[in-house]
Enzyme design. Structure first.
Site, PDB file in Angstrom:
ATOM      1  N   ARG A 152       0.801  -1.222   0.000  1.00 36.92           N
ATOM      2  CA  ARG A 152       0.000   0.000   0.000  1.00 36.92           C
ATOM      3  C   ARG A 152       0.840   1.282   0.000  1.00 36.92           C
ATOM      4  NH1 ARG A 152      -2.817  -4.099   1.646  1.00 36.92           N
ATOM      5  NH2 ARG A 152      -0.772  -4.653   2.436  1.00 36.92           N
ATOM      6  N   THR A 153       1.807   1.381   0.890  1.00 36.56           N
ATOM      7  CA  THR A 153       2.498   2.663   1.057  1.00 36.56           C
ATOM      8  C   THR A 153       3.254   3.032  -0.221  1.00 36.56           C
ATOM      9  OG1 THR A 153       2.701   2.128   3.395  1.00 36.56           O
ATOM     10  CG2 THR A 153       4.037   3.960   2.583  1.00 36.56           C
ATOM     11  N   LYS A 178      26.220  -3.007  -0.749  1.00 31.04           N
ATOM     12  CA  LYS A 178      27.694  -2.877  -0.705  1.00 31.04           C
ATOM     13  C   LYS A 178      28.158  -2.093   0.517  1.00 31.04           C
ATOM     14  CE  LYS A 178      27.207  -2.185  -5.615  1.00 31.04           C
ATOM     15  NZ  LYS A 178      27.294  -1.127  -6.622  1.00 31.04           N
ATOM     16  N   ARG A 204      11.276   3.815   3.548  1.00 29.72           N
ATOM     17  CA  ARG A 204      10.826   2.850   4.573  1.00 29.72           C
ATOM     18  C   ARG A 204      12.039   2.030   4.960  1.00 29.72           C
ATOM     19  NH1 ARG A 204       5.648  -1.126   4.418  1.00 29.72           N
ATOM     20  NH2 ARG A 204       4.726   0.838   5.100  1.00 29.72           N
ATOM     21  N   HIS A 248       4.638   5.828  11.464  1.00 23.60           N
ATOM     22  CA  HIS A 248       4.195   5.657  10.072  1.00 23.60           C
ATOM     23  C   HIS A 248       3.194   6.796   9.831  1.00 23.60           C
ATOM     24  CE1 HIS A 248       3.136   3.970   6.314  1.00 23.60           C
ATOM     25  NE2 HIS A 248       2.755   2.759   6.667  1.00 23.60           N
TER      26      HIS A 248
HETATM   27  N1   CP Z   1      -0.363  -0.112   5.727  1.00 23.03           N
HETATM   28  C1   CP Z   1       0.851  -0.370   5.215  1.00 23.03           C
HETATM   29  O1   CP Z   1       1.863   0.222   5.581  1.00 23.03           O
HETATM   30  O2   CP Z   1       0.844  -1.350   4.264  1.00 23.03           O
HETATM   31  P1   CP Z   1       2.123  -1.785   3.421  1.00 23.03           P
HETATM   32  O3   CP Z   1       3.079  -2.447   4.370  1.00 23.03           O
HETATM   33  O4   CP Z   1       1.582  -2.726   2.380  1.00 23.03           O
HETATM   34  O5   CP Z   1       2.725  -0.546   2.828  1.00 23.03           O
END
Ligand code: CP
Length: 312
Positions: free
Chosen positions: A56-57, A86, A107, A135
């Site tokens: 999703r993100t 590396k 991320r 998040h």
């Molecule tokens: N909600 C969320 O962070 O989903 P993903 O891990 O699929 O990005």
């Protein structure tokens, strides 16, 4: 109203600012659904640096950019496919990627990684999730989802169920809810409690009341909104500890109906086995609409940090 450069945490934002971002997000509905074309971000490039998996993100950031006429560079599984393999540091990676892109989403499994990226990059940096810490784009998209589904946030009781210790989305949702006169019931076994300092920070705003229980049926009987998450397997160093936590809670449709009240059901996803599939056609289930709302929020945030929209 502040201008936004980086988006690392929800903590610096006021209620008015969060609401202005959500209002802006809702103006992008037709573009997000492909009913209208936009060139708002034409000529701009977004780089997504994902050192952990995502559906999703990453994809909602990328579609937000593409739907607004911008372009995208992606690194997935970045520990293996970028020069991190590396030994390159985050600081060096973002100082390189800023030569190729106008904004970066990162991320990473280390707490504070997005902050480090923002410190070294000249271009705006989004935190797409760091360890079990924050998040923030998930937090505000969940706030928007509650607002869209219930018409309000003040006055609601939200039951936050599951791995409140390890789930970074829960920390950011709690940060967002902290501005509202609402009630948060943390529903978890004692070993999955939210970090006490995070709870205290939320309480210190003086609006949201926060309680904790392990009595799931009793919490559902009081809930207007249920926010449920999986046990976060990737945060457990000890597989045996994960095996003990797994399966400690599960919600199905019969449990929701036994609560005797309409409950709005959010889940940031992915789902494993904590939310039965028979909830999918429960009237309050909105987790797939929730993932659409992520596109709206990320469109708003991208247009703000790239100077193509302003908060009032
Ligand atoms: N909600 C969320 O962070 O989903 P993903 O891990 O699929 O990005």
């Amino acid at each position: 109203m502040k201008t936004i450069h980086d988006f690392i945490s929800l903590k610096p934002f006021s209620r008015e600012e969060l609401e202005a971002i959500m209002d802006l997000a809702e103006t992008f509905e037709d573009i997000a659904r492909g009913k209208k074309q936009s060139n708002l971000l034409a000529g701009k490039v977004l780089a997504t640096l994902f050192y952990e998996p995502s559906t999703r993100t990453r994809l909602s950031f990328e579609t937000a950019m593409l739907r607004l006429g911008g372009q995208v560079l992606s690194t997935v599984d970045a520990f293996r496919t970028s020069s991190a393999w590396k030994g390159e540091s985050i600081a060096d990676t973002v100082r390189t990627v800023q030569n190729y892109a106008d904004a970066i989403v990162i991320r990473h499994p280390e707490r504070g990684a997005a902050e480090v990226a923002a410190k070294y990059a000249d271009v705006p940096v989004f935190n797409g999730g760091d360890d079990a810490n924050e998040h923030p784009t998930q937090g505000i998209l969940d706030l928007l989802t509650i607002r869209r589904e219930r018409g309000t946030i003040d006055g609601l009781t939200i039951a936050m169920i599951g791995d409140n210790k390890h789930c970074r989305s829960n920390y950011s949702v709690a940060d967002a809810l902290a501005h509202y006169n609402a009630r948060l019931i943390l529903v978890n076994p004692p070993e999955l409690s939210m970090r006490p300092e995070a709870v205290e920070l939320v309480r210190s705003k003086g609006h949201l009341t926060v309680e904790e229980t392990s009595d799931l049926p009793a919490a559902l009987k009081q809930a207007d909104v249920m926010y449920i998450v999986r046990v976060q397997k990737e945060r457990y160093a000890d597989p045996a500890e994960y095996e003990r936590a797994k399966g400690l809670y599960k919600v199905d449709r019969a449990m929701l109906e036994a609560a005797g009240r309409p409950i709005t059901v959010l889940h940031p996803m992915p789902r494993v086995d904590e939310l039965a599939e028979d909830v999918d056609d429960y009237p309050g289930a909105c987790y797939f609409r929730e993932s659409f709302n992520g596109v709206l929020i990320r469109m708003a945030l991208l247009s703000l940090v790239l100077g193509k929209a302003q908060l009032p």
